[in-house]
Design a protein around this motif. Structure first.
Motif, PDB file in Angstrom:
ATOM      1  N   ILE A  10       0.867  -1.177   0.000  1.00 45.67           N
ATOM      2  CA  ILE A  10       0.000   0.000   0.000  1.00 45.67           C
ATOM      3  C   ILE A  10       0.906   1.229   0.000  1.00 45.67           C
ATOM      4  CG2 ILE A  10      -1.839   1.225   1.208  1.00 45.67           C
ATOM      5  CD1 ILE A  10      -2.438  -1.528   2.615  1.00 45.67           C
ATOM      6  N   ARG A  11       0.650   2.108  -0.970  1.00 44.80           N
ATOM      7  CA  ARG A  11       1.469   3.320  -1.086  1.00 44.80           C
ATOM      8  C   ARG A  11       0.558   4.466  -1.505  1.00 44.80           C
ATOM      9  NH1 ARG A  11       6.599   2.830  -4.835  1.00 44.80           N
ATOM     10  NH2 ARG A  11       5.019   2.749  -6.456  1.00 44.80           N
ATOM     11  N   ASP A  12       0.551   5.520  -0.710  1.00 39.65           N
ATOM     12  CA  ASP A  12      -0.258   6.708  -1.004  1.00 39.65           C
ATOM     13  C   ASP A  12      -1.731   6.352  -1.230  1.00 39.65           C
ATOM     14  OD1 ASP A  12       2.047   8.325  -0.857  1.00 39.65           O
ATOM     15  OD2 ASP A  12       2.500   7.964  -2.974  1.00 39.65           O
ATOM     16  N   GLN A  14      -2.966   3.677  -2.397  1.00 39.02           N
ATOM     17  CA  GLN A  14      -3.144   2.754  -3.511  1.00 39.02           C
ATOM     18  C   GLN A  14      -2.592   1.375  -3.136  1.00 39.02           C
ATOM     19  OE1 GLN A  14      -4.415   3.819  -6.833  1.00 39.02           O
ATOM     20  NE2 GLN A  14      -5.147   5.372  -5.424  1.00 39.02           N
ATOM     21  N   TRP A  15      -3.263   0.338  -3.604  1.00 35.28           N
ATOM     22  CA  TRP A  15      -2.866  -1.048  -3.340  1.00 35.28           C
ATOM     23  C   TRP A  15      -2.340  -1.642  -4.634  1.00 35.28           C
ATOM     24  CZ3 TRP A  15      -5.236  -4.214   0.938  1.00 35.28           C
ATOM     25  CH2 TRP A  15      -5.747  -3.398   1.958  1.00 35.28           C
ATOM     26  N   LEU A  16      -1.208  -2.337  -4.574  1.00 39.23           N
ATOM     27  CA  LEU A  16      -0.662  -2.995  -5.751  1.00 39.23           C
ATOM     28  C   LEU A  16      -1.314  -4.365  -5.905  1.00 39.23           C
ATOM     29  CD1 LEU A  16       1.375  -2.788  -8.063  1.00 39.23           C
ATOM     30  CD2 LEU A  16       3.019  -3.962  -6.584  1.00 39.23           C
ATOM     31  N   TRP A 109      -1.890  -0.305  -9.699  1.00 38.80           N
ATOM     32  CA  TRP A 109      -2.220   0.329  -8.429  1.00 38.80           C
ATOM     33  C   TRP A 109      -3.699   0.698  -8.446  1.00 38.80           C
ATOM     34  CZ3 TRP A 109       1.175   0.394  -4.482  1.00 38.80           C
ATOM     35  CH2 TRP A 109       2.521   0.179  -4.780  1.00 38.80           C
ATOM     36  N   GLU A 110      -4.432   0.323  -7.395  1.00 37.91           N
ATOM     37  CA  GLU A 110      -5.864   0.603  -7.286  1.00 37.91           C
ATOM     38  C   GLU A 110      -6.153   1.156  -5.893  1.00 37.91           C
ATOM     39  OE1 GLU A 110      -8.844  -0.130  -9.248  1.00 37.91           O
ATOM     40  OE2 GLU A 110      -7.354  -0.060 -10.845  1.00 37.91           O
ATOM     41  N   ASN A 111      -7.185   2.004  -5.788  1.00 40.72           N
ATOM     42  CA  ASN A 111      -7.524   2.509  -4.452  1.00 40.72           C
ATOM     43  C   ASN A 111      -8.362   1.470  -3.699  1.00 40.72           C
ATOM     44  OD1 ASN A 111     -10.460   3.140  -4.527  1.00 40.72           O
ATOM     45  ND2 ASN A 111      -9.841   4.615  -6.086  1.00 40.72           N
TER      46      ASN A 111
END
Length: 150
Positions: A10-12, A14-16, A109-111
Motif C-alpha cells: 500500500i502506497r499513497d 493505492q494497493w498494488l 495500483w488501485e484505491n
C-alpha cells in the motif's frame, strides 16, 4: 496441500494488485488478485513472497508483517494462503512466465474503495466462475483482516 503466499503493498492510498487483462479461457477476463504465488519445494513463505513480487512486479520488497493465513479445501485439496503486508525497498525488472504474458498479467495500483467494491461482490460469480468467486472471497477476507488489524 498447496501453499501460496500473497502480498499487499500500500502506497499513497493505492494497493498494488495483479490484473489478468486477456482471456485465458471464457471465464478469466478482468480477474484481479493479490501479488504472489505458489511456494516451491524447500522455500519458506517469506522467500516465495520476495521471489514472486520481484518476478511479477519488478519490485523488491520487505515483509512488514504476516497478517493472515487462510486454510480452505477446494475439490479435495487443502490450500493454505499466507498474506503479508510489505513495503517497497527497490526496483528491478519483471520476469513473467509465458502463461502470465499470454494472459496479459500486469501489476496495477488501485484505491482501496474500488478494490473493496470489486471483491465484495464475490458471490455474483458463484454460478458462472467458481475460481473467480473463490479468489475474490479470499481477497475480500484478506482486505478486511488487514483493515481490522491496522
Amino acid at each position: 496441500m498447496k501453499n501460496t503466499t500473497l502480498c499487499y503493498i500500500i502506497r499513497d492510498g493505492q494497493w498494488l494488485m495483479l490484473h489478468r487483462i486477456k482471456k485465458q479461457n471464457d471465464l478469466n477476463e478482468g480477474k484481479w488478485i493479490g501479488v504472489g504465488g505458489k511456494i516451491e519445494e524447500n522455500e519458506s513463505p517469506e522467500e516465495c513472497l520476495l521471489r514472486e513480487v520481484r518476478e511479477e512486479t519488478g519490485y523488491v520488497v520487505r515483509p512488514v508483517r504476516k497478517f493472515l493465513t487462510i486454510s480452505e479445501y477446494y475439490e479435495g485439496v487443502r490450500y493454505l494462503s499466507h498474506y503479508f503486508l510489505c513495503e517497497v525497498v527497490g526496483e528491478g525488472a519483471t520476469e513473467l512466465t509465458e502463461e502470465e504474458r499470454a494472459t496479459g498479467l500486469e501489476a496495477a495500483w488501485e484505491n482501496a474503495d474500488a478494490l473493496t467494491e470489486r471483491f465484495s461482490h464475490y458471490a455474483d460469480f458463484a454460478a458462472s466462475d467458481e475460481e473467480k468467486r473463490g479468489i475474490y472471497l479470499r481477497e475480500w477476507t484478506a482486505m478486511q483482516a488487514l483493515s481490522d488489524g491496522e
